[in-house]
Design a protein around this motif. Structure first.
Motif, mmCIF file in Angstrom:
data_model
loop_
_atom_site.group_PDB
_atom_site.id
_atom_site.type_symbol
_atom_site.label_atom_id
_atom_site.label_comp_id
_atom_site.label_asym_id
_atom_site.label_seq_id
_atom_site.Cartn_x
_atom_site.Cartn_y
_atom_site.Cartn_z
ATOM 1 N N ASP A 241 -18.067 52.778 49.801
ATOM 2 C CA ASP A 241 -16.776 52.813 49.474
ATOM 3 C C ASP A 241 -15.472 51.891 49.659
ATOM 4 O O ASP A 241 -14.738 51.382 48.949
ATOM 5 N N TYR A 242 -16.044 51.075 50.943
ATOM 6 C CA TYR A 242 -15.300 49.785 51.334
ATOM 7 C C TYR A 242 -15.594 48.668 50.454
ATOM 8 O O TYR A 242 -14.706 47.863 50.081
ATOM 9 N N HIS A 243 -16.761 48.725 50.231
ATOM 10 C CA HIS A 243 -17.139 47.571 49.192
ATOM 11 C C HIS A 243 -16.727 47.546 47.819
ATOM 12 O O HIS A 243 -16.414 46.655 46.970
ATOM 13 N N LYS A 244 -16.273 48.931 47.454
ATOM 14 C CA LYS A 244 -15.684 49.106 46.035
ATOM 15 C C LYS A 244 -14.212 48.555 46.043
ATOM 16 O O LYS A 244 -13.631 47.971 45.032
ATOM 17 N N VAL A 245 -13.741 48.511 47.211
ATOM 18 C CA VAL A 245 -12.202 47.740 47.437
ATOM 19 C C VAL A 245 -12.195 46.430 47.812
ATOM 20 O O VAL A 245 -11.670 45.542 47.172
ATOM 21 N N PHE A 246 -13.132 45.890 48.785
ATOM 22 C CA PHE A 246 -13.151 44.752 49.082
ATOM 23 C C PHE A 246 -14.160 43.521 48.559
ATOM 24 O O PHE A 246 -14.020 42.451 48.764
ATOM 25 N N SER A 247 -15.151 44.059 47.902
ATOM 26 C CA SER A 247 -16.282 43.361 47.374
ATOM 27 C C SER A 247 -16.071 42.777 45.896
ATOM 28 O O SER A 247 -15.434 43.729 45.126
ATOM 29 N N THR A 248 -16.906 41.989 45.520
ATOM 30 C CA THR A 248 -16.744 41.602 44.138
ATOM 31 C C THR A 248 -17.668 42.365 43.356
ATOM 32 O O THR A 248 -18.761 42.999 43.869
ATOM 33 N N ASP A 249 -17.744 42.544 42.062
ATOM 34 C CA ASP A 249 -18.684 43.225 41.191
ATOM 35 C C ASP A 249 -20.199 42.849 41.166
ATOM 36 O O ASP A 249 -21.135 43.582 41.326
ATOM 37 N N GLU A 250 -20.386 41.471 41.513
ATOM 38 C CA GLU A 250 -21.686 40.994 41.564
ATOM 39 C C GLU A 250 -22.172 41.290 43.182
ATOM 40 O O GLU A 250 -23.350 41.587 43.180
ATOM 41 N N GLU A 251 -21.287 41.285 43.983
ATOM 42 C CA GLU A 251 -21.596 41.574 45.310
ATOM 43 C C GLU A 251 -22.147 43.309 45.417
ATOM 44 O O GLU A 251 -23.202 43.351 45.884
ATOM 45 N N ARG A 252 -21.518 43.994 44.546
ATOM 46 C CA ARG A 252 -21.478 45.383 44.603
ATOM 47 C C ARG A 252 -22.739 45.543 44.016
ATOM 48 O O ARG A 252 -23.749 46.718 44.166
ATOM 49 N N ALA A 253 -23.119 44.961 42.826
ATOM 50 C CA ALA A 253 -24.418 44.934 42.125
ATOM 51 C C ALA A 253 -25.627 44.934 42.934
ATOM 52 O O ALA A 253 -26.589 45.351 42.907
ATOM 53 N N LYS A 254 -25.351 43.561 43.666
ATOM 54 C CA LYS A 254 -26.619 43.059 44.630
ATOM 55 C C LYS A 254 -26.634 44.269 45.809
ATOM 56 O O LYS A 254 -27.907 44.635 46.161
ATOM 57 N N ILE A 255 -25.693 44.889 46.363
ATOM 58 C CA ILE A 255 -26.033 45.930 47.360
ATOM 59 C C ILE A 255 -26.543 47.183 46.560
ATOM 60 O O ILE A 255 -27.567 47.774 47.269
ATOM 61 N N ILE A 256 -26.222 47.656 45.486
ATOM 62 C CA ILE A 256 -26.669 48.834 44.916
ATOM 63 C C ILE A 256 -28.340 48.709 44.621
ATOM 64 O O ILE A 256 -28.682 49.449 44.993
ATOM 65 N N GLU A 257 -28.726 47.355 43.902
ATOM 66 C CA GLU A 257 -30.144 47.264 43.869
ATOM 67 C C GLU A 257 -30.795 47.080 45.210
ATOM 68 O O GLU A 257 -31.754 47.725 45.344
ATOM 69 N N GLY A 258 -30.235 46.145 46.102
ATOM 70 C CA GLY A 258 -30.848 46.127 47.526
ATOM 71 C C GLY A 258 -31.015 47.383 48.141
ATOM 72 O O GLY A 258 -31.927 47.650 48.677
ATOM 73 N N CYS A 259 -30.046 48.287 47.866
ATOM 74 C CA CYS A 259 -30.028 49.550 48.917
ATOM 75 C C CYS A 259 -31.108 50.793 48.243
ATOM 76 O O CYS A 259 -31.743 51.351 49.012
ATOM 77 N N THR A 260 -30.872 50.798 46.805
ATOM 78 C CA THR A 260 -31.616 51.835 46.383
ATOM 79 C C THR A 260 -33.197 51.438 46.226
ATOM 80 O O THR A 260 -33.963 52.529 46.236
#
Length: 326
Positions: A241-260
């Motif tokens: 939820d914090y990444h949605k506010v503070f991180s870039t689209d690219e970072e969020r995409a990387k986190i979603i893929e890496g986490c899942t």
């Protein structure tokens, strides 16, 4: 002509990132687009903190400094202190003469706050009359719009009812304000609960870098992900939820893929967030340090803004007294 906006915040402690994204960020944008009045609602702070008022003066100073550090500008919109405009107290008293008690008791936040603050005695008149004082604040400046969250909409609706009742009795003096629902991102507390100073689960708007790191490292994550090799679900993780506010689209995409796909662990995910939160807070923190040295007397600094608010109120109250025939 620009529509007029009124908004205020209670000085109950240091500002945290929830305050910024819930209100201040929108105010910064509004000051460019609307005719705005922003107030320090120190009387409102007494409705629940009546037994501990000692720090209100310093808290309100720190709050205004944080507003300025974040981007509010007194040249674009007056910032003033509620208690320094005694016309508000006069209007509050007059509105209270004809506002039914039943209207106040049905306010959803009235019972909610009593339950939330069950450890405090809130059987005082000031707490019950909170919406009437809020109405006086808003309509004193003939505000068209009041930026609020969904939970505050009933207060604005009550203000509209009070305005209609006044105008019906005494003539068309006041404007019926409208709720201005603002875009507020979901930002839970560090423990996943609602962000609150009383729960000690916030990140302050001027937090030091080492404290930011410490707090984010201890944040709860997806409770079902016990090991790095377990696949996670960002949709149930407060950190994301914090990444949605503070991180870039690219970072969020990387986190979603890496986490899942269990390719990155929570530590790596948090490191990205720590860096981004610090990059956001750092300029605000440093600007506030400068302002803290430059502005010792906040009342003196706000004097021109206070005069604008008070002068506006003085003219309006002349009309109100004439309408009520007192």
């Amino acid at each position: 002509m620009k529509k007029r906006v009124y908004s205020a915040m209670r000085p109950t402690g240091e500002l945290h990132i929830g305050h910024y994204f819930g209100a201040v960020k929108n105010w910064i944008k509004m000051q460019e687009e609307y005719d705005c009045f922003f107030a320090v609602a120190d009387w409102h702070a007494l409705t629940t903190n009546y037994d501990n008022p000692e720090n209100i003066k310093e808290i309100r100073r720190q709050m205004v400094l944080s507003w300025l550090a974040a981007g509010l500008d007194v040249e674009k919109a007056p910032i003033f202190i509620q208690s320094h405009n005694l016309y508000t107290a006069e209007l509050y008293l007059l509105l209270g003469m004809f506002t039914p008690v039943s209207w106040l008791e049905r306010c959803p936040s009235y019972k909610d706050m009593i339950n939330t603050l069950s450890h405090k005695d809130l059987s005082n008149y000031g707490f019950l009359g909170y919406p009437v004082l809020m109405t006086a604040d808003i309509i004193m400046y003939l505000a068209n719009l009041v930026p609020v969250g969904v939970d505050q909409v009933p207060h604005v609706e009550l203000a509209r009812e009070i305005v209609r009742r006044f105008n019906n009795f005494y003539g068309e003096i006041f404007v019926e304000p409208e709720s201005m629902l603002t875009n507020v991102p979901k930002l839970p507390g560090l423990d996943g609960r609602k962000m609150s100073k009383s729960l000690n689960n916030t990140i302050l708007l001027t937090e030091d870098a080492d404290i930011i790191e410490k707090k984010i490292k201890t944040m709860i994550t997806d409770t079902k992900r016990q090991r790095k090799t377990d696949a996670g679900d960002p949709n149930v993780c407060p950190v994301f939820d914090y990444h949605k506010v503070f991180s870039t689209d690219e970072e969020r995409a990387k986190i979603i893929e890496g986490c899942t796909k269990a390719e990155i662990g929570c530590i790596e995910c948090k490191k990205i967030l720590i860096n981004n939160v610090e990059n956001f807070i750092c300029p605000i923190r440093e600007k506030k340090k400068v302002l803290d040295k430059e502005i010792q007397n906040i009342d003196e600094f706000l004097a021109p803004s206070q005069k604008k608010a008070n002068d506006f109120a003085a003219i309006l109250m002349e009309k109100v007294r004439k309408a009520i025939k007192i």
